[in-house]
Design a protein around this motif. Structure first.
Motif, PDB file in Angstrom:
ATOM      1  N   LEU A  39       0.854  -1.181   0.000  1.00  0.00           N
ATOM      2  CA  LEU A  39       0.000   0.000   0.000  1.00  0.00           C
ATOM      3  C   LEU A  39       0.888   1.228   0.000  1.00  0.00           C
ATOM      4  CD1 LEU A  39      -2.730   1.477   0.403  1.00  0.00           C
ATOM      5  CD2 LEU A  39      -2.398   1.176   2.846  1.00  0.00           C
ATOM      6  N   PRO A  40       0.952   1.960  -1.107  1.00  0.00           N
ATOM      7  CA  PRO A  40       1.836   3.121  -1.146  1.00  0.00           C
ATOM      8  C   PRO A  40       1.349   4.265  -0.272  1.00  0.00           C
ATOM      9  CG  PRO A  40       0.613   2.957  -3.190  1.00  0.00           C
ATOM     10  CD  PRO A  40       0.258   1.760  -2.369  1.00  0.00           C
ATOM     11  N   PRO A  41       2.298   5.040   0.246  1.00  0.00           N
ATOM     12  CA  PRO A  41       1.925   6.216   1.037  1.00  0.00           C
ATOM     13  C   PRO A  41       1.528   7.362   0.116  1.00  0.00           C
ATOM     14  CG  PRO A  41       4.284   6.141   0.793  1.00  0.00           C
ATOM     15  CD  PRO A  41       3.741   4.905   0.122  1.00  0.00           C
ATOM     16  N   PRO A  42       1.058   8.468   0.685  1.00  0.00           N
ATOM     17  CA  PRO A  42       0.790   9.651  -0.135  1.00  0.00           C
ATOM     18  C   PRO A  42       2.068  10.152  -0.797  1.00  0.00           C
ATOM     19  CG  PRO A  42      -0.060   9.919   2.082  1.00  0.00           C
ATOM     20  CD  PRO A  42       0.740   8.669   2.080  1.00  0.00           C
ATOM     21  N   SER A  43       1.937  11.051  -1.728  1.00  0.00           N
ATOM     22  CA  SER A  43       3.102  11.614  -2.407  1.00  0.00           C
ATOM     23  C   SER A  43       4.004  12.347  -1.417  1.00  0.00           C
ATOM     24  CB  SER A  43       2.643  12.579  -3.503  1.00  0.00           C
ATOM     25  OG  SER A  43       1.907  13.629  -2.927  1.00  0.00           O
ATOM     26  N   VAL A  44       5.172  12.731  -1.906  1.00  0.00           N
ATOM     27  CA  VAL A  44       6.177  13.378  -1.064  1.00  0.00           C
ATOM     28  C   VAL A  44       5.631  14.626  -0.373  1.00  0.00           C
ATOM     29  CG1 VAL A  44       7.169  14.801  -2.895  1.00  0.00           C
ATOM     30  CG2 VAL A  44       8.611  14.045  -0.999  1.00  0.00           C
ATOM     31  N   THR A  45       4.603  15.235  -0.953  1.00  0.00           N
ATOM     32  CA  THR A  45       4.028  16.448  -0.374  1.00  0.00           C
ATOM     33  C   THR A  45       3.056  16.149   0.755  1.00  0.00           C
ATOM     34  OG1 THR A  45       2.136  16.433  -1.859  1.00  0.00           O
ATOM     35  CG2 THR A  45       4.123  17.584  -2.633  1.00  0.00           C
ATOM     36  N   GLY A  46       2.551  14.927   0.816  1.00  0.00           N
ATOM     37  CA  GLY A  46       1.560  14.575   1.829  1.00  0.00           C
ATOM     38  C   GLY A  46       0.149  15.007   1.460  1.00  0.00           C
ATOM     39  N   THR A  56      -6.420   2.946  -3.081  1.00  0.00           N
ATOM     40  CA  THR A  56      -6.614   2.227  -1.823  1.00  0.00           C
ATOM     41  C   THR A  56      -7.892   1.391  -1.863  1.00  0.00           C
ATOM     42  OG1 THR A  56      -5.439   3.971  -0.646  1.00  0.00           O
ATOM     43  CG2 THR A  56      -6.787   2.491   0.674  1.00  0.00           C
ATOM     44  N   ALA A  57      -8.952   1.930  -2.424  1.00  0.00           N
ATOM     45  CA  ALA A  57     -10.214   1.188  -2.507  1.00  0.00           C
ATOM     46  C   ALA A  57     -10.060  -0.054  -3.384  1.00  0.00           C
ATOM     47  CB  ALA A  57     -11.322   2.085  -3.049  1.00  0.00           C
ATOM     48  N   ILE A  58      -9.362   0.072  -4.491  1.00  0.00           N
ATOM     49  CA  ILE A  58      -9.150  -1.075  -5.382  1.00  0.00           C
ATOM     50  C   ILE A  58      -8.287  -2.119  -4.684  1.00  0.00           C
ATOM     51  CG2 ILE A  58      -8.004  -1.826  -7.505  1.00  0.00           C
ATOM     52  CD1 ILE A  58      -8.939   0.897  -8.726  1.00  0.00           C
ATOM     53  N   GLN A  59      -7.203  -1.680  -4.039  1.00  0.00           N
ATOM     54  CA  GLN A  59      -6.343  -2.628  -3.334  1.00  0.00           C
ATOM     55  C   GLN A  59      -7.096  -3.319  -2.201  1.00  0.00           C
ATOM     56  OE1 GLN A  59      -2.568  -1.086  -2.089  1.00  0.00           O
ATOM     57  NE2 GLN A  59      -1.862  -0.782  -4.170  1.00  0.00           N
ATOM     58  N   ASP A  60      -7.910  -2.580  -1.469  1.00  0.00           N
ATOM     59  CA  ASP A  60      -8.695  -3.155  -0.387  1.00  0.00           C
ATOM     60  C   ASP A  60      -9.607  -4.264  -0.918  1.00  0.00           C
ATOM     61  OD1 ASP A  60      -9.753  -3.180   2.395  1.00  0.00           O
ATOM     62  OD2 ASP A  60     -11.558  -2.432   1.423  1.00  0.00           O
ATOM     63  N   THR A  61     -10.222  -4.023  -2.056  1.00  0.00           N
ATOM     64  CA  THR A  61     -11.097  -5.021  -2.673  1.00  0.00           C
ATOM     65  C   THR A  61     -10.314  -6.273  -3.060  1.00  0.00           C
ATOM     66  OG1 THR A  61     -12.512  -3.250  -3.525  1.00  0.00           O
ATOM     67  CG2 THR A  61     -12.713  -5.418  -4.574  1.00  0.00           C
ATOM     68  N   ILE A  62      -9.146  -6.081  -3.667  1.00  0.00           N
ATOM     69  CA  ILE A  62      -8.318  -7.218  -4.081  1.00  0.00           C
ATOM     70  C   ILE A  62      -7.868  -8.032  -2.872  1.00  0.00           C
ATOM     71  CG2 ILE A  62      -6.095  -7.873  -5.093  1.00  0.00           C
ATOM     72  CD1 ILE A  62      -6.494  -5.424  -7.017  1.00  0.00           C
ATOM     73  N   VAL A  63      -7.416  -7.356  -1.817  1.00  0.00           N
ATOM     74  CA  VAL A  63      -6.942  -8.033  -0.617  1.00  0.00           C
ATOM     75  C   VAL A  63      -8.067  -8.823   0.038  1.00  0.00           C
ATOM     76  CG1 VAL A  63      -6.139  -7.600   1.751  1.00  0.00           C
ATOM     77  CG2 VAL A  63      -4.981  -6.528  -0.171  1.00  0.00           C
ATOM     78  N   ARG A  64      -9.247  -8.208   0.161  1.00  0.00           N
ATOM     79  CA  ARG A  64     -10.382  -8.914   0.773  1.00  0.00           C
ATOM     80  C   ARG A  64     -10.791 -10.133  -0.056  1.00  0.00           C
ATOM     81  NH1 ARG A  64     -13.680  -5.432   4.474  1.00  0.00           N
ATOM     82  NH2 ARG A  64     -12.450  -3.542   4.753  1.00  0.00           N
ATOM     83  N   TRP A  65     -10.793  -9.975  -1.378  1.00  0.00           N
ATOM     84  CA  TRP A  65     -11.160 -11.080  -2.259  1.00  0.00           C
ATOM     85  C   TRP A  65     -10.155 -12.230  -2.114  1.00  0.00           C
ATOM     86  CZ3 TRP A  65      -8.589 -12.517  -6.988  1.00  0.00           C
ATOM     87  CH2 TRP A  65      -9.249 -13.547  -7.678  1.00  0.00           C
ATOM     88  N   ARG A  66      -8.867 -11.902  -2.055  1.00  0.00           N
ATOM     89  CA  ARG A  66      -7.842 -12.940  -1.887  1.00  0.00           C
ATOM     90  C   ARG A  66      -7.997 -13.653  -0.543  1.00  0.00           C
ATOM     91  NH1 ARG A  66      -4.881 -14.751  -6.303  1.00  0.00           N
ATOM     92  NH2 ARG A  66      -4.548 -12.992  -7.669  1.00  0.00           N
ATOM     93  N   ARG A  67      -8.280 -12.905   0.507  1.00  0.00           N
ATOM     94  CA  ARG A  67      -8.493 -13.534   1.827  1.00  0.00           C
ATOM     95  C   ARG A  67      -9.706 -14.463   1.786  1.00  0.00           C
ATOM     96  NH1 ARG A  67      -7.012  -8.429   5.273  1.00  0.00           N
ATOM     97  NH2 ARG A  67      -4.836  -8.921   5.667  1.00  0.00           N
TER      98      ARG A  67
END
Length: 125
Positions: A39-46, A56-67
């Motif tokens: 999960l990448p952090p925000p850009s260098v500026t924050g 983040t929403a897409i990654q959350d969906t992928i992680v939940r589906w894999r679990r």
């Protein structure tokens, strides 16, 4: 219920629970297929933008589906995601092209301010 969301109050409790539940680890003795995602952090500026929320929403969906599919999943927060490349390619080149200055010429505080102004108007893919 409070009138507004207070991250410091809510997230502290959740983070304590996540750590106690070993959310940031996998079972190394598991026979399940391993699946890890960063999960990448925000850009260098924050400065957050809709692209961060979408990613983040897409990654959350992928992680939940894999679990749910039986994988031994680890979702690792906080790895860099080419912030330095964005800084050089987008921000520094724009400063040189438009103002004939480098990040060294203007100092960190102004550079971060300029970065926020530039990066917040980039399209998100």
């Amino acid at each position: 219920m409070t009138e507004q969301y207070t991250p410091s109050a809510v997230e502290k409790l959740w983070y304590t629970w996540w750590e106690a539940s070993d959310i940031f680890t996998t079972d190394s003795s598991s026979s399940k297929t391993q699946f890890a995602m960063i999960l990448p952090p925000p850009s260098v500026t924050g400065a957050l933008h809709i692209g961060h929320g979408l990613t983040t929403a897409i990654q959350d969906t992928i992680v939940r589906w894999r679990r749910m599919s039986g994988y031994n999943v680890l979702w690792v927060p906080g790895m860099d995601h080419a912030g330095i490349a964005t800084q050089v390619v987008v921000v520094e080149k724009k400063l040189i092209r438009e103002n004939n200055v480098t990040r060294h010429d203007i100092g960190r505080e102004r550079f971060v301010s300029e970065s926020v102004d530039i990066l917040c108007f980039l399209p998100c893919f």
